[in-house]
Write a protein that holds these residues in place. Sequence first.
Motif, PDB file in Angstrom:
ATOM      1  N   ARG A 384       0.820  -1.203   0.000  1.00 32.81           N
ATOM      2  CA  ARG A 384       0.000   0.000   0.000  1.00 32.81           C
ATOM      3  C   ARG A 384       0.860   1.262   0.000  1.00 32.81           C
ATOM      4  NH1 ARG A 384      -5.049   1.818   2.598  1.00 32.81           N
ATOM      5  NH2 ARG A 384      -3.858   2.924   4.155  1.00 32.81           N
ATOM      6  N   GLY A 385       2.035   1.143   0.595  1.00 34.22           N
ATOM      7  CA  GLY A 385       2.927   2.299   0.692  1.00 34.22           C
ATOM      8  C   GLY A 385       3.272   2.902  -0.655  1.00 34.22           C
ATOM      9  N   GLN A 386       3.303   2.059  -1.700  1.00 33.55           N
ATOM     10  CA  GLN A 386       3.630   2.581  -3.022  1.00 33.55           C
ATOM     11  C   GLN A 386       2.539   3.543  -3.502  1.00 33.55           C
ATOM     12  OE1 GLN A 386       6.496   1.918  -5.030  1.00 33.55           O
ATOM     13  NE2 GLN A 386       7.205   1.300  -3.017  1.00 33.55           N
ATOM     14  N   GLU A 388       0.507   5.158  -1.520  1.00 32.44           N
ATOM     15  CA  GLU A 388       0.517   6.327  -0.639  1.00 32.44           C
ATOM     16  C   GLU A 388       1.633   7.282  -1.002  1.00 32.44           C
ATOM     17  OE1 GLU A 388       0.634   4.729   3.281  1.00 32.44           O
ATOM     18  OE2 GLU A 388      -1.509   4.281   3.279  1.00 32.44           O
ATOM     19  N   ALA A 389       2.819   6.715  -1.308  1.00 31.51           N
ATOM     20  CA  ALA A 389       3.931   7.589  -1.659  1.00 31.51           C
ATOM     21  C   ALA A 389       3.611   8.353  -2.934  1.00 31.51           C
ATOM     22  CB  ALA A 389       5.208   6.769  -1.837  1.00 31.51           C
ATOM     23  N   ALA A 390       3.027   7.660  -3.926  1.00 31.07           N
ATOM     24  CA  ALA A 390       2.671   8.338  -5.175  1.00 31.07           C
ATOM     25  C   ALA A 390       1.646   9.437  -4.892  1.00 31.07           C
ATOM     26  CB  ALA A 390       2.117   7.337  -6.180  1.00 31.07           C
ATOM     27  N   ARG A 402       0.710   4.843 -14.265  1.00 30.76           N
ATOM     28  CA  ARG A 402       1.644   4.653 -15.366  1.00 30.76           C
ATOM     29  C   ARG A 402       3.095   4.616 -14.878  1.00 30.76           C
ATOM     30  NH1 ARG A 402       3.554   8.360 -19.328  1.00 30.76           N
ATOM     31  NH2 ARG A 402       2.361   9.997 -18.303  1.00 30.76           N
ATOM     32  N   LEU A 403       3.430   5.466 -13.913  1.00 31.14           N
ATOM     33  CA  LEU A 403       4.836   5.604 -13.542  1.00 31.14           C
ATOM     34  C   LEU A 403       5.235   4.716 -12.367  1.00 31.14           C
ATOM     35  CD1 LEU A 403       4.829   9.486 -13.734  1.00 31.14           C
ATOM     36  CD2 LEU A 403       5.898   7.958 -15.368  1.00 31.14           C
ATOM     37  N   ILE A 404       4.316   4.471 -11.460  1.00 33.40           N
ATOM     38  CA  ILE A 404       4.677   3.765 -10.231  1.00 33.40           C
ATOM     39  C   ILE A 404       4.055   2.371 -10.179  1.00 33.40           C
ATOM     40  CG2 ILE A 404       4.651   3.863  -7.713  1.00 33.40           C
ATOM     41  CD1 ILE A 404       6.138   6.173  -9.082  1.00 33.40           C
ATOM     42  N   PRO A 407       4.381  -0.318 -13.805  1.00 32.54           N
ATOM     43  CA  PRO A 407       5.694  -0.925 -14.050  1.00 32.54           C
ATOM     44  C   PRO A 407       5.994  -2.041 -13.054  1.00 32.54           C
ATOM     45  CG  PRO A 407       5.872   1.456 -14.139  1.00 32.54           C
ATOM     46  CD  PRO A 407       4.472   1.151 -13.693  1.00 32.54           C
ATOM     47  N   GLN A 408       5.596  -1.852 -11.796  1.00 30.59           N
ATOM     48  CA  GLN A 408       5.882  -2.885 -10.801  1.00 30.59           C
ATOM     49  C   GLN A 408       4.901  -4.039 -10.889  1.00 30.59           C
ATOM     50  OE1 GLN A 408       7.051  -1.422  -6.824  1.00 30.59           O
ATOM     51  NE2 GLN A 408       6.553   0.588  -7.606  1.00 30.59           N
ATOM     52  N   ARG A 488      15.401  -5.734  -9.841  1.00 27.81           N
ATOM     53  CA  ARG A 488      15.955  -4.527  -9.245  1.00 27.81           C
ATOM     54  C   ARG A 488      16.414  -4.743  -7.802  1.00 27.81           C
ATOM     55  NH1 ARG A 488      16.551  -2.961 -13.559  1.00 27.81           N
ATOM     56  NH2 ARG A 488      15.500  -1.235 -14.603  1.00 27.81           N
ATOM     57  N   ASP A 489      15.936  -5.791  -7.166  1.00 25.64           N
ATOM     58  CA  ASP A 489      16.343  -5.987  -5.773  1.00 25.64           C
ATOM     59  C   ASP A 489      17.636  -6.788  -5.763  1.00 25.64           C
ATOM     60  OD1 ASP A 489      14.844  -7.923  -6.897  1.00 25.64           O
ATOM     61  OD2 ASP A 489      14.056  -8.695  -5.017  1.00 25.64           O
ATOM     62  N   HIS A 490      18.702  -6.089  -5.494  1.00 26.81           N
ATOM     63  CA  HIS A 490      20.016  -6.724  -5.548  1.00 26.81           C
ATOM     64  C   HIS A 490      20.393  -7.291  -4.196  1.00 26.81           C
ATOM     65  CE1 HIS A 490      20.665  -4.798  -9.482  1.00 26.81           C
ATOM     66  NE2 HIS A 490      19.858  -3.927  -8.953  1.00 26.81           N
ATOM     67  N   ARG A 491      19.410  -7.825  -3.482  1.00 23.01           N
ATOM     68  CA  ARG A 491      19.709  -8.310  -2.147  1.00 23.01           C
ATOM     69  C   ARG A 491      20.033  -9.786  -2.173  1.00 23.01           C
ATOM     70  NH1 ARG A 491      14.811  -5.175   0.563  1.00 23.01           N
ATOM     71  NH2 ARG A 491      14.367  -4.996  -1.631  1.00 23.01           N
TER      72      ARG A 491
ATOM     73  N   LEU B  72      -4.266  11.470   2.911  1.00 22.23           N
ATOM     74  CA  LEU B  72      -4.114  10.032   2.693  1.00 22.23           C
ATOM     75  C   LEU B  72      -5.255   9.329   3.406  1.00 22.23           C
ATOM     76  CD1 LEU B  72      -0.289   9.304   2.944  1.00 22.23           C
ATOM     77  CD2 LEU B  72      -1.722   9.520   0.930  1.00 22.23           C
ATOM     78  N   PHE B 105       7.650   8.440   5.268  1.00 21.69           N
ATOM     79  CA  PHE B 105       6.921   7.323   5.865  1.00 21.69           C
ATOM     80  C   PHE B 105       7.828   6.451   6.728  1.00 21.69           C
ATOM     81  CE2 PHE B 105       4.886   8.456   1.915  1.00 21.69           C
ATOM     82  CZ  PHE B 105       3.544   8.408   2.207  1.00 21.69           C
ATOM     83  N   ASN B 109       8.943   3.775   1.623  1.00 24.37           N
ATOM     84  CA  ASN B 109       8.119   3.766   0.410  1.00 24.37           C
ATOM     85  C   ASN B 109       8.818   4.388  -0.786  1.00 24.37           C
ATOM     86  OD1 ASN B 109       6.296   2.693   2.110  1.00 24.37           O
ATOM     87  ND2 ASN B 109       4.848   4.396   2.070  1.00 24.37           N
ATOM     88  N   PHE B 111      10.382   4.077  -4.549  1.00 24.60           N
ATOM     89  CA  PHE B 111       9.923   3.284  -5.682  1.00 24.60           C
ATOM     90  C   PHE B 111      11.041   2.344  -6.107  1.00 24.60           C
ATOM     91  CE2 PHE B 111       7.692   7.487  -6.298  1.00 24.60           C
ATOM     92  CZ  PHE B 111       6.570   7.085  -5.606  1.00 24.60           C
ATOM     93  N   PRO B 112      10.892   1.034  -5.873  1.00 24.96           N
ATOM     94  CA  PRO B 112      12.025   0.134  -6.053  1.00 24.96           C
ATOM     95  C   PRO B 112      12.458  -0.031  -7.506  1.00 24.96           C
ATOM     96  CG  PRO B 112      10.035  -1.104  -5.550  1.00 24.96           C
ATOM     97  CD  PRO B 112       9.695   0.352  -5.385  1.00 24.96           C
ATOM     98  N   HIS B 113      11.578   0.307  -8.462  1.00 22.16           N
ATOM     99  CA  HIS B 113      11.943   0.087  -9.863  1.00 22.16           C
ATOM    100  C   HIS B 113      12.663   1.291 -10.467  1.00 22.16           C
ATOM    101  CE1 HIS B 113       8.270   2.329  -9.889  1.00 22.16           C
ATOM    102  NE2 HIS B 113       8.291   2.489 -11.191  1.00 22.16           N
ATOM    103  N   GLY B 157      16.895  -0.826  -3.360  1.00 22.19           N
ATOM    104  CA  GLY B 157      17.229  -2.113  -2.746  1.00 22.19           C
ATOM    105  C   GLY B 157      18.696  -2.268  -2.407  1.00 22.19           C
ATOM    106  N   GLN B 158      19.557  -1.420  -2.989  1.00 20.72           N
ATOM    107  CA  GLN B 158      20.990  -1.550  -2.726  1.00 20.72           C
ATOM    108  C   GLN B 158      21.449  -0.690  -1.556  1.00 20.72           C
ATOM    109  OE1 GLN B 158      21.413  -0.586  -7.025  1.00 20.72           O
ATOM    110  NE2 GLN B 158      23.188  -1.916  -6.929  1.00 20.72           N
ATOM    111  N   ARG B 171      13.668  13.095  -1.503  1.00 25.67           N
ATOM    112  CA  ARG B 171      12.614  13.017  -2.523  1.00 25.67           C
ATOM    113  C   ARG B 171      11.487  14.007  -2.222  1.00 25.67           C
ATOM    114  NH1 ARG B 171       9.300   7.487  -3.352  1.00 25.67           N
ATOM    115  NH2 ARG B 171       8.511   8.020  -1.292  1.00 25.67           N
TER     116      ARG B 171
END
Lengths: 491, 264
Positions: A384-386, A388-390, A402-404, A407-408, A488-491, B72, B105, B109, B111-113, B157-158, B171
């Motif tokens: 949900r945070g995604q 909310e952040a947008a 479209r942007l957030i 794509p994910q 994208r998650d390089h963990r 929100l 937050f 939050n 954007f990971p991509h 993520g890094q 941001r």
Amino acid sequence: MTQATFVRKEMLAPQEPPVSERGAIKWARENLFSSPLNSLLTVVGIVVVFMLIKSALPWLLHGVWNASSLPECREIIEARYGEGATGACWAMVRERWHQYLYGFYPQELFWRPTLAFALMFVALAPVLYLGNRTVNTIMAGIVTVLTTLALVGVAMAFPQTIAGADAGFGALLVAVVLLAALTAVAWLAPRKLLIFTLLYPAIGFYLLWGGSIWGPIGTLAGFAILVFVYSLTKGQLGVVVATGAGVVAASVWWLAIQSHVTGALHSIVPIGTTHVDSDEFGGFLLAFVIGVTAIAASLPMGILLALGRRSDMPLIKALSVGFIEFIRGVPLITMLFTASLLLQYFLPPRTNFDLILRVIILVTFFSAAYIAEVIRGGLAALPRGQYEAADALGLDYWQAQRLIIMPQALKISIPGIVSSFIGLFKDTTLVALVGLHDPLQGVTKVVRAAIEWKGIYWEPYIFVGLIFFACCFSMSRYSMYLERKLKRDHR
Amino acid sequence: MSDPHAITREIDRSHMQVSDEVAIQISSMNKWYGQFHVLRDINMTVNRGERIVICGPSGSGKSTLIRCINRLEEHQSGHIIVDGTELTSDLKNIDKVRSEVGMVFQHFNLFPHLTILENCTLAPIWVRKTPRKEAEETAMHYLSKVKIPEQAHKYPGQLSGGQQQRVAIARSLCMKPRIMLFDEPTSALDPEMIKEVLDTMIELAEEGMTMLCVTHEMGFAQAVANRVIFMDQGQIVEQNEPKEFFNNPKSDRTKLFLSQILGH
């Protein structure tokens, strides 16, 4: 006596692991013989594989490529390998390959679907490998070379076509120059190639069906009307209503006005090529026309349906849920029968809707409903945070999507989406049930009806199956490439 | 009083001035989640330049309160006026308020991509219509300010948690907000990383930013806040300037809370 303190004086050097922990022995121990049951299964597996190969291999190796009928094939095999020997009769493929690829498309026009197929890859390149100029150019270059070879091959296989008025050398030249030009565009102005991608549906349509050039231009004009009405009304009505208004205006044009206007234009300026009727389509040409169009159209439609299903607006939500659940609840075959029989009743009188087009529309709906649910899964997986952040940054709904979000969500859904596409592509063979000549059923039936290939059984299915496998396997590999690329998650 | 994150550095107070101009005005605001009355008759005025810390036990409604300020969460009665714009269901007003109010937050939050730089330039480019080049310069400026310009081309993520939270602050700052909301910005961080985020927040306060901060970092409250608000059961129980609030709490509920978080 125990000692509480310990101090190491020298560090130990690393040593090689024992033999049983190294190389092939370790691998075999772990994978093949890790327990008595697994050892037994390994032995049974080896025996089964051996039996399969023993029975199938001679049949494959005895294959005959040069013969004019099945009895002739059998004679050759018996003469070569003795009484009672069996073997594959690939000569059928050699004689009838063109029916598997093009159906009953006029032979002197084979260059048109071939060129359309080639251009499809050029149009797809900038979408599949977004912003990768080198790959795009290499892809276009390979397509150019292969298409040239294929067109020369087709011309040699059907020598009468070179003399043909419509086709022949001129067509070959046009095709090669066009492809070479597009390769150059891919290298010099990579972004411009996307314009070609947008135009490709009209170009492909015109190459396949031919006829008056005003037809596809009229259809494109419908899209222009859509965009025009949208941008005109967007300011007052908002994105959703403006899009609706654009679609309504364009539909009015397509269904009621277009045929009159293009008819009039054609009578004034009659430009065009030989028209090919939908009845003459068949084989993989048909599978690709239906499959690729439905794939390309069902993805955006599926995205909109998935968003509609999660919308706060009750009407849009109800319509999306209703559409998805209805379409998913009905077998595809029912929808195909609807396409061939019933759809005509719902359309305004005198709109003569092509059968292939009707099938494409319903296959698209069918696939879009599944895609929508796959994407909804991706949307639900996003925290949900995604959202909310947008929101907190002030992005509006469509920007955030479209942007957030998309794509994910799409990235998460790639395996599911591609599975749906692969399923859709294979389901195109079901059009045999409404009388179209799909490669598996339709064309094979025609081939087996011929007196010289009567009784042939395995070969057509193996041939068609291999081509389907190649297509589906490449889709699957592409999806894995895409997943790796977007990781994208390089963990 | 013991606090693991007591702020030891000298705070520059030369720009920390509270003006008479009202930034946020909340009057008799109520909010329900279904049957549950989460915010009860909230009245609160925030002047420009104020640094307010909101604390209270979990479930007291403090996060919900600041999430109402940029809509929100929707409130059901009363008024919230941010920078002269009243929050109603009018989307234009909401977008206007959101582009003026930055939010950080608990779980960052990001954007990971997108890369760190893209995270920072996205909203300026699409909401403010800033040219890309200019947006990137602004982003690099704020990334240097939070001391991670060298990470600009990595993906979230890094980065470590503390670095991610500092990116999240940068941001928000890239939109040049007039008010910053912090929703438990250090609660998801390892103890070592809390300090780097608090330092960034203190620097922001030193520049005179209007800040509302939900946090349990009492060291931060004492060093930076000019007002501490204590909430319980959806209502404001006590508010006072930090010195008075910590040394001389008035209500029993506040005393109990303070003894629990500071007593060990």
